[in-house]
Scaffold this motif. Structure first.
Motif, PDB file in Angstrom:
ATOM      1  N   ALA A 133       0.828  -1.208   0.000  1.00 58.58           N
ATOM      2  CA  ALA A 133       0.000   0.000   0.000  1.00 58.58           C
ATOM      3  C   ALA A 133       0.860   1.254   0.000  1.00 58.58           C
ATOM      4  O   ALA A 133       0.526   2.247  -0.658  1.00 58.58           O
ATOM      5  CB  ALA A 133      -0.935   0.003   1.213  1.00 58.58           C
ATOM      6  N   PHE A 134       1.978   1.229   0.724  1.00 58.70           N
ATOM      7  CA  PHE A 134       2.885   2.376   0.714  1.00 58.70           C
ATOM      8  C   PHE A 134       3.470   2.571  -0.681  1.00 58.70           C
ATOM      9  O   PHE A 134       3.598   3.704  -1.161  1.00 58.70           O
ATOM     10  CB  PHE A 134       4.007   2.157   1.724  1.00 58.70           C
ATOM     11  N   ALA A 135       3.807   1.469  -1.341  1.00 58.43           N
ATOM     12  CA  ALA A 135       4.454   1.563  -2.649  1.00 58.43           C
ATOM     13  C   ALA A 135       3.503   2.061  -3.725  1.00 58.43           C
ATOM     14  O   ALA A 135       3.892   2.843  -4.602  1.00 58.43           O
ATOM     15  CB  ALA A 135       5.022   0.195  -3.041  1.00 58.43           C
ATOM     16  N   ILE A 136       2.239   1.629  -3.679  1.00 62.34           N
ATOM     17  CA  ILE A 136       1.304   1.989  -4.752  1.00 62.34           C
ATOM     18  C   ILE A 136       0.329   3.085  -4.344  1.00 62.34           C
ATOM     19  O   ILE A 136      -0.376   3.632  -5.200  1.00 62.34           O
ATOM     20  CB  ILE A 136       0.523   0.759  -5.248  1.00 62.34           C
ATOM     21  N   GLY A 137       0.244   3.388  -3.038  1.00 59.82           N
ATOM     22  CA  GLY A 137      -0.594   4.488  -2.582  1.00 59.82           C
ATOM     23  C   GLY A 137      -2.075   4.206  -2.577  1.00 59.82           C
ATOM     24  O   GLY A 137      -2.882   5.134  -2.645  1.00 59.82           O
ATOM     25  N   SER A 138      -2.475   2.937  -2.452  1.00 60.06           N
ATOM     26  CA  SER A 138      -3.908   2.623  -2.482  1.00 60.06           C
ATOM     27  C   SER A 138      -4.219   1.441  -1.581  1.00 60.06           C
ATOM     28  O   SER A 138      -3.782   0.311  -1.848  1.00 60.06           O
ATOM     29  CB  SER A 138      -4.361   2.304  -3.916  1.00 60.06           C
ATOM     30  N   SER A 139      -4.976   1.694  -0.525  1.00 64.09           N
ATOM     31  CA  SER A 139      -5.407   0.607   0.365  1.00 64.09           C
ATOM     32  C   SER A 139      -6.431  -0.283  -0.338  1.00 64.09           C
ATOM     33  O   SER A 139      -6.423  -1.506  -0.164  1.00 64.09           O
ATOM     34  CB  SER A 139      -6.004   1.191   1.645  1.00 64.09           C
ATOM     35  N   TRP A 140      -7.312   0.322  -1.134  1.00 64.66           N
ATOM     36  CA  TRP A 140      -8.353  -0.469  -1.806  1.00 64.66           C
ATOM     37  C   TRP A 140      -7.747  -1.440  -2.811  1.00 64.66           C
ATOM     38  O   TRP A 140      -8.149  -2.601  -2.875  1.00 64.66           O
ATOM     39  CB  TRP A 140      -9.345   0.461  -2.502  1.00 64.66           C
ATOM     40  N   THR A 141      -6.790  -0.972  -3.611  1.00 67.64           N
ATOM     41  CA  THR A 141      -6.151  -1.855  -4.583  1.00 67.64           C
ATOM     42  C   THR A 141      -5.423  -2.985  -3.873  1.00 67.64           C
ATOM     43  O   THR A 141      -5.461  -4.137  -4.318  1.00 67.64           O
ATOM     44  CB  THR A 141      -5.167  -1.063  -5.456  1.00 67.64           C
ATOM     45  N   THR A 142      -4.772  -2.678  -2.762  1.00 65.19           N
ATOM     46  CA  THR A 142      -4.048  -3.696  -2.008  1.00 65.19           C
ATOM     47  C   THR A 142      -4.993  -4.778  -1.493  1.00 65.19           C
ATOM     48  O   THR A 142      -4.735  -5.974  -1.653  1.00 65.19           O
ATOM     49  CB  THR A 142      -3.306  -3.050  -0.822  1.00 65.19           C
ATOM     50  N   VAL A 143      -6.105  -4.372  -0.898  1.00 60.71           N
ATOM     51  CA  VAL A 143      -7.051  -5.351  -0.354  1.00 60.71           C
ATOM     52  C   VAL A 143      -7.746  -6.115  -1.484  1.00 60.71           C
ATOM     53  O   VAL A 143      -7.969  -7.331  -1.378  1.00 60.71           O
ATOM     54  CB  VAL A 143      -8.105  -4.643   0.530  1.00 60.71           C
ATOM     55  N   GLY A 144      -8.084  -5.431  -2.574  1.00 56.82           N
ATOM     56  CA  GLY A 144      -8.792  -6.079  -3.684  1.00 56.82           C
ATOM     57  C   GLY A 144      -7.945  -7.063  -4.460  1.00 56.82           C
ATOM     58  O   GLY A 144      -8.484  -7.860  -5.232  1.00 56.82           O
ATOM     59  N   THR A 258      -0.361  -4.470 -12.984  1.00 58.29           N
ATOM     60  CA  THR A 258      -1.124  -3.566 -12.109  1.00 58.29           C
ATOM     61  C   THR A 258      -0.224  -2.820 -11.142  1.00 58.29           C
ATOM     62  O   THR A 258      -0.283  -1.589 -11.024  1.00 58.29           O
ATOM     63  CB  THR A 258      -2.177  -4.363 -11.323  1.00 58.29           C
ATOM     64  N   PHE A 259       0.631  -3.539 -10.427  1.00 52.77           N
ATOM     65  CA  PHE A 259       1.507  -2.889  -9.451  1.00 52.77           C
ATOM     66  C   PHE A 259       2.570  -2.040 -10.146  1.00 52.77           C
ATOM     67  O   PHE A 259       2.998  -1.015  -9.610  1.00 52.77           O
ATOM     68  CB  PHE A 259       2.158  -3.925  -8.543  1.00 52.77           C
ATOM     69  N   GLY A 260       2.987  -2.457 -11.335  1.00 54.58           N
ATOM     70  CA  GLY A 260       3.953  -1.657 -12.080  1.00 54.58           C
ATOM     71  C   GLY A 260       3.388  -0.305 -12.461  1.00 54.58           C
ATOM     72  O   GLY A 260       4.049   0.735 -12.296  1.00 54.58           O
ATOM     73  N   LEU A 261       2.167  -0.278 -12.965  1.00 52.65           N
ATOM     74  CA  LEU A 261       1.528   0.992 -13.322  1.00 52.65           C
ATOM     75  C   LEU A 261       1.309   1.861 -12.086  1.00 52.65           C
ATOM     76  O   LEU A 261       1.489   3.085 -12.131  1.00 52.65           O
ATOM     77  CB  LEU A 261       0.196   0.729 -14.022  1.00 52.65           C
ATOM     78  N   ALA A 262       0.905   1.220 -10.977  1.00 57.76           N
ATOM     79  CA  ALA A 262       0.687   1.982  -9.741  1.00 57.76           C
ATOM     80  C   ALA A 262       1.988   2.605  -9.245  1.00 57.76           C
ATOM     81  O   ALA A 262       2.026   3.771  -8.847  1.00 57.76           O
ATOM     82  CB  ALA A 262       0.083   1.076  -8.671  1.00 57.76           C
ATOM     83  N   THR A 276      -7.450  -5.519 -15.095  1.00 54.95           N
ATOM     84  CA  THR A 276      -8.563  -6.398 -15.444  1.00 54.95           C
ATOM     85  C   THR A 276      -8.387  -6.971 -16.846  1.00 54.95           C
ATOM     86  O   THR A 276      -8.574  -8.177 -17.069  1.00 54.95           O
ATOM     87  CB  THR A 276      -9.891  -5.627 -15.353  1.00 54.95           C
ATOM     88  N   VAL A 277      -8.023  -6.126 -17.788  1.00 53.05           N
ATOM     89  CA  VAL A 277      -7.783  -6.591 -19.161  1.00 53.05           C
ATOM     90  C   VAL A 277      -6.620  -7.587 -19.187  1.00 53.05           C
ATOM     91  O   VAL A 277      -6.673  -8.601 -19.891  1.00 53.05           O
ATOM     92  CB  VAL A 277      -7.498  -5.390 -20.089  1.00 53.05           C
ATOM     93  N   ALA A 278      -5.576  -7.313 -18.401  1.00 49.18           N
ATOM     94  CA  ALA A 278      -4.451  -8.242 -18.328  1.00 49.18           C
ATOM     95  C   ALA A 278      -4.897  -9.595 -17.793  1.00 49.18           C
ATOM     96  O   ALA A 278      -4.401 -10.646 -18.225  1.00 49.18           O
ATOM     97  CB  ALA A 278      -3.350  -7.660 -17.437  1.00 49.18           C
ATOM     98  N   GLY A 279      -5.857  -9.584 -16.865  1.00 47.62           N
ATOM     99  CA  GLY A 279      -6.399 -10.842 -16.369  1.00 47.62           C
ATOM    100  C   GLY A 279      -7.117 -11.622 -17.449  1.00 47.62           C
ATOM    101  O   GLY A 279      -6.965 -12.851 -17.556  1.00 47.62           O
ATOM    102  N   VAL A 280      -7.908 -10.939 -18.266  1.00 46.28           N
ATOM    103  CA  VAL A 280      -8.611 -11.602 -19.366  1.00 46.28           C
ATOM    104  C   VAL A 280      -7.611 -12.183 -20.360  1.00 46.28           C
ATOM    105  O   VAL A 280      -7.745 -13.333 -20.807  1.00 46.28           O
ATOM    106  CB  VAL A 280      -9.565 -10.614 -20.066  1.00 46.28           C
TER     107      VAL A 280
END
Length: 478
Positions: A133-144, A258-262, A276-280
């Motif tokens: 979360a510190f690295a990407i700045g998003s608690s929601w992305t980390t939990v999701g 995802t984490f790279g872009l963040a 999401t697209v990368a997952g597909v």
């Protein structure tokens, strides 16, 4: 949040329509009563109590003299404030489904079961979530993303899901608070006119104390959870995973993208869409899914048949359509918050708070309490930061307190506590993403409980706070 949003202050209100402090408490008590009776006593989902609250506050607005157009504007502003949260919730639900289908989350579970033990799992989960979360700045992305995998790993290790979710969310919010990439960290600094790194430095002590105590508590909980793994359960789960999914380094592509872009600084929403697209794409290329079935998972979720009921339950997801329950709660709560803001209820209560302040410690504690109250009433953390940040800024100057004391107070109490409230956007999201109801993980969401308590303790003891009082010339008029 909308860049041009300015909360209503006491000076903005029409004197003929401004409620008194006592009258402003009426809708607040009504909302608390409706949610308490509807959800706690009758066992209803939050939707109906929130609707009752909206109707009551709307009628209250009519009583004050507001027209339907005025009230509609309030609702629209409330929804606009939370639009990014709504879009992120939509996207996270789809992302989780595509990452399960791609084998990303199953692979994280597989390797996690190889590396972790019940005794160290909870503190490690909290620490890793904080770092990410510190690295990407998003608690929601980390939990999701990581959080969903940790729930699966914890289940395999015999650790109760509420404990796992509490540890992950604790780490996610602790890391988010200290990250210069976090939207709430930047927002708290911005609305208080505080240099960003001054704000982060001021939060450091309180965050370290709260998170340190939480990690120690999770270590203790881990010792209790040790030895609870049924014989053969880990092997059963890993076998079900490798028999159903192609487990290889390639399935981590969505996670890396995802984490790279963040880390590169891309905003959360487009980053999650790309993930999401990368997952597909990974589902198609690595798991051999067809183009249409892969996008059907994006829409309708997953229902794997691995041969293990435990694994099937952990990896069952709702996809984009599965977010409907969550989104409707958030929309209703945001509409309610917009009405409370439009009718001046929040502004009047904030002004009343400023009149009762007698010392720097009581000002900081009162700021934290107001942030928590606004979180509960508006159901989104941006308002809990913006409203006290704007309305109390001058008061901090009167007490000769630096602006970073204000920014620290509103973020220490405003940002992490939303996930403790079942109808708050944060609480609804965390419950939806992890599959654990808010009230079940709340007792283990230790950082959310400790962060405001540490703030109040520091305000009471004066630790790191100048002992100043309001000058006679600055005393409010009766």
């Amino acid at each position: 949040m909308p860049r041009d949003f300015t909360p209503t202050t006491i000076d903005d209100l029409d004197p003929d329509r401004r409620p008194s402090a006592r009258l402003a408490l009426v809708p607040v008590f009504a909302v608390v009563a409706f949610l308490g009776i509807g959800s706690a006593l009758l066992g209803l989902d939050p939707h109906a109590p929130l609707l009752w609250s909206i109707v009551f506050v709307g009628a209250f607005g009519y009583y004050l003299g507001y027209s339907w157009d005025d009230l509609y504007d309030g609702i629209a502003n409330g929804l606009l404030m939370g639009l990014q949260a709504i879009l992120i919730i939509f996207t996270i639900y789809a992302l989780i489904a595509t990452w399960v289908d791609a084998g990303t989350i199953p692979a994280m579970m597989y390797y996690g079961l190889e590396l972790l033990t019940p005794t160290v799992f909870l503190p490690v989960a909290a620490a890793l979530a904080a770092v990410v979360a510190f690295a990407i700045g998003s608690s929601w992305t980390t939990v999701g993303t990581l959080g969903v995998a940790f729930v699966g790993i914890g289940s395999g290790l015999g650790v109760p899901a509420p404990m796992t979710v509490g540890a992950v969310i604790s780490g996610a919010y602790a890391g988010d608070k200290q990250s210069p990439l976090s939207d709430t960290t930047n927002l708290a600094a911005g609305v208080t006119n505080t240099p960003l790194y001054d704000h982060i430095y001021r939060m450091r002590t309180g965050t370290a104390i709260a998170f340190g105590i939480a990690v120690l508590a999770f270590a203790g909980l881990g010792l209790r959870a040790g030895g609870a793994v049924p014989e053969g359960q880990i092997v059963e789960i890993q076998t079900a995973l490798v028999d159903t999914y192609a487990i290889s380094p390639l399935v981590f592509l969505p996670l890396i993208v995802t984490f790279g872009l963040a880390l590169y600084g891309f905003p959360a929403l487009p980053t999650l869409v790309v993930g999401t697209v990368a997952g597909v794409v990974t589902s198609i290329l690595v798991q051999g899914a067809g183009f249409v079935p892969a996008w059907e998972v994006f829409m309708g979720g997953t229902a794997p048949e691995t041969g293990s009921e435990l694994v099937d339950g952990l990896l069952e997801t709702g996809g984009l359509t599965g977010s409907a329950w969550t989104i409707t709660v958030v929309v209703a709560a945001l509409a309610l918050g917009g009405l409370l803001e439009k009718t001046g209820v929040l502004a009047v209560l904030a002004h009343r708070l400023s009149q009762g302040v007698t010392s720097s410690g009581s000002l900081i504690a009162g700021t934290g309490l107001s942030a928590i109250l606004i979180n509960g009433l508006t159901a989104q953390q941006y308002m809990s930061i913006v409203l006290p940040g704007v309305t109390l800024r001058n008061l901090y100057e009167e007490f000769d307190l630096d602006s970073d004391e204000l920014s620290r107070a509103i973020e220490a109490a405003g940002t992490p506590t939303g996930a403790l409230i079942p109808w708050h956007a944060g609480g609804v999201f965390m419950a939806g993403a992890t599959g654990v109801p808010t009230l079940e993980y709340a007792p283990y969401y230790l950082f959310g409980l400790l962060s405001p308590l540490v703030l109040f303790a520091m305000a009471t003891t004066g630790l790191g706070i100048p002992t100043t009082g309001r000058s006679e010339s600055a005393q409010p008029a009766d």
